[in-house]
Design a protein around this motif. Sequence first.
Motif, PDB file in Angstrom:
ATOM      1  N   THR A   3       0.864  -1.166   0.000  1.00 48.92           N
ATOM      2  CA  THR A   3       0.000   0.000   0.000  1.00 48.92           C
ATOM      3  C   THR A   3       0.907   1.223   0.000  1.00 48.92           C
ATOM      4  OG1 THR A   3      -1.750  -1.160   1.177  1.00 48.92           O
ATOM      5  CG2 THR A   3      -1.740   1.250   1.351  1.00 48.92           C
ATOM      6  N   GLN A   5       0.958   5.325   0.680  1.00 44.29           N
ATOM      7  CA  GLN A   5       0.164   6.363   1.322  1.00 44.29           C
ATOM      8  C   GLN A   5       0.802   7.736   1.106  1.00 44.29           C
ATOM      9  OE1 GLN A   5      -0.891   4.858   5.088  1.00 44.29           O
ATOM     10  NE2 GLN A   5      -2.691   6.140   5.222  1.00 44.29           N
ATOM     11  N   VAL A  10      -4.612   7.191  -0.592  1.00 46.12           N
ATOM     12  CA  VAL A  10      -3.995   5.888  -0.369  1.00 46.12           C
ATOM     13  C   VAL A  10      -4.115   5.088  -1.659  1.00 46.12           C
ATOM     14  CG1 VAL A  10      -4.115   3.728   0.943  1.00 46.12           C
ATOM     15  CG2 VAL A  10      -4.601   5.891   2.085  1.00 46.12           C
ATOM     16  N   GLU A  12      -4.129   1.418  -2.790  1.00 49.41           N
ATOM     17  CA  GLU A  12      -4.262   0.059  -2.272  1.00 49.41           C
ATOM     18  C   GLU A  12      -4.025  -0.934  -3.408  1.00 49.41           C
ATOM     19  OE1 GLU A  12      -8.257  -0.368  -0.813  1.00 49.41           O
ATOM     20  OE2 GLU A  12      -8.032   1.283   0.614  1.00 49.41           O
ATOM     21  N   HIS A  18     -12.280  -5.073  -4.899  1.00 46.07           N
ATOM     22  CA  HIS A  18     -12.478  -3.683  -5.325  1.00 46.07           C
ATOM     23  C   HIS A  18     -13.424  -3.553  -6.522  1.00 46.07           C
ATOM     24  CE1 HIS A  18      -8.403  -3.024  -3.351  1.00 46.07           C
ATOM     25  NE2 HIS A  18      -9.223  -2.197  -2.712  1.00 46.07           N
ATOM     26  N   GLU A  21     -16.795  -1.402  -6.162  1.00 43.11           N
ATOM     27  CA  GLU A  21     -16.559   0.040  -6.059  1.00 43.11           C
ATOM     28  C   GLU A  21     -16.017   0.604  -7.371  1.00 43.11           C
ATOM     29  OE1 GLU A  21     -15.019   1.674  -2.030  1.00 43.11           O
ATOM     30  OE2 GLU A  21     -14.226  -0.371  -2.235  1.00 43.11           O
ATOM     31  N   ARG A  70      -7.738   5.664  -3.217  1.00 46.53           N
ATOM     32  CA  ARG A  70      -8.772   5.908  -2.210  1.00 46.53           C
ATOM     33  C   ARG A  70      -8.476   7.221  -1.488  1.00 46.53           C
ATOM     34  NH1 ARG A  70     -12.567   2.578  -0.580  1.00 46.53           N
ATOM     35  NH2 ARG A  70     -11.507   0.660  -1.189  1.00 46.53           N
ATOM     36  N   PRO A  72      -9.094   9.934   1.787  1.00 47.33           N
ATOM     37  CA  PRO A  72      -9.234   9.755   3.241  1.00 47.33           C
ATOM     38  C   PRO A  72     -10.687   9.530   3.681  1.00 47.33           C
ATOM     39  CG  PRO A  72      -7.777  11.596   2.780  1.00 47.33           C
ATOM     40  CD  PRO A  72      -8.357  11.159   1.461  1.00 47.33           C
ATOM     41  N   THR A  73     -11.643   9.986   2.876  1.00 47.08           N
ATOM     42  CA  THR A  73     -13.066   9.768   3.169  1.00 47.08           C
ATOM     43  C   THR A  73     -13.481   8.333   2.880  1.00 47.08           C
ATOM     44  OG1 THR A  73     -13.669  10.423   0.924  1.00 47.08           O
ATOM     45  CG2 THR A  73     -13.661  12.163   2.612  1.00 47.08           C
ATOM     46  N   SER A  74     -12.566   7.516   2.412  1.00 49.80           N
ATOM     47  CA  SER A  74     -12.759   6.105   2.036  1.00 49.80           C
ATOM     48  C   SER A  74     -13.342   5.930   0.648  1.00 49.80           C
ATOM     49  CB  SER A  74     -13.635   5.352   3.054  1.00 49.80           C
ATOM     50  OG  SER A  74     -12.957   5.283   4.281  1.00 49.80           O
ATOM     51  N   GLU A  75     -13.583   7.019  -0.066  1.00 49.11           N
ATOM     52  CA  GLU A  75     -14.136   6.917  -1.407  1.00 49.11           C
ATOM     53  C   GLU A  75     -13.070   6.479  -2.404  1.00 49.11           C
ATOM     54  OE1 GLU A  75     -16.830   9.547  -4.500  1.00 49.11           O
ATOM     55  OE2 GLU A  75     -16.092  10.449  -2.661  1.00 49.11           O
ATOM     56  N   LEU A  76     -13.406   5.486  -3.209  1.00 53.90           N
ATOM     57  CA  LEU A  76     -12.503   5.008  -4.250  1.00 53.90           C
ATOM     58  C   LEU A  76     -12.754   5.847  -5.503  1.00 53.90           C
ATOM     59  CD1 LEU A  76     -11.795   1.288  -4.624  1.00 53.90           C
ATOM     60  CD2 LEU A  76     -11.758   2.769  -6.588  1.00 53.90           C
TER      61      LEU A  76
END
Length: 171
Positions: A3, A5, A10, A12, A18, A21, A70, A72-76
Amino acid sequence: MQTIQTAALVLEPQVVAHAEEMWIVLSDPAIYEFENGPPASLDWLRARYARLEARHSPDGQQQWLNWVIRLPTSELIGYVQATIYPDRRVFVAYELSSAYWGRGLATQSVTAMMAHLTEYDQINDYFAILKRDNMRSYRLLERLGFVLASVDQRSEYGLESDELLMCCIKK
């Protein structure tokens, strides 16, 4: 595969999980302005990601490294990929949902991937093929230090008449 960052995102390692998404991201018609088309189905995308999880071509000659991007809001929001050839040349590719264009996220993503490959895999020769009319991609590659490849390099890859080859040699 690690990963990666950065402060803003990020990367991944891409896996079959995946696909759902990414199906949403890859359904954005704007990203197909210059080439290709969306995946045929979610099942097709899952099968493709399963093949890519091998991390190498069927003949073992190419290393396939694919990361999803991705926030930080977790959105891909897209992907970056590197195809490493036996002579250590790397072809990079990337795709982001059009909702995220113009924010510097593609630049950050590709920069992070290339920095990782340079540091951990001692990669120095990067290439990208793009459609001649895709000025967004052209400007992105220029920001990353890519320049138009030489005539000899272009002829080596059998490009289509509407394609450009750009390279970035880090030495």
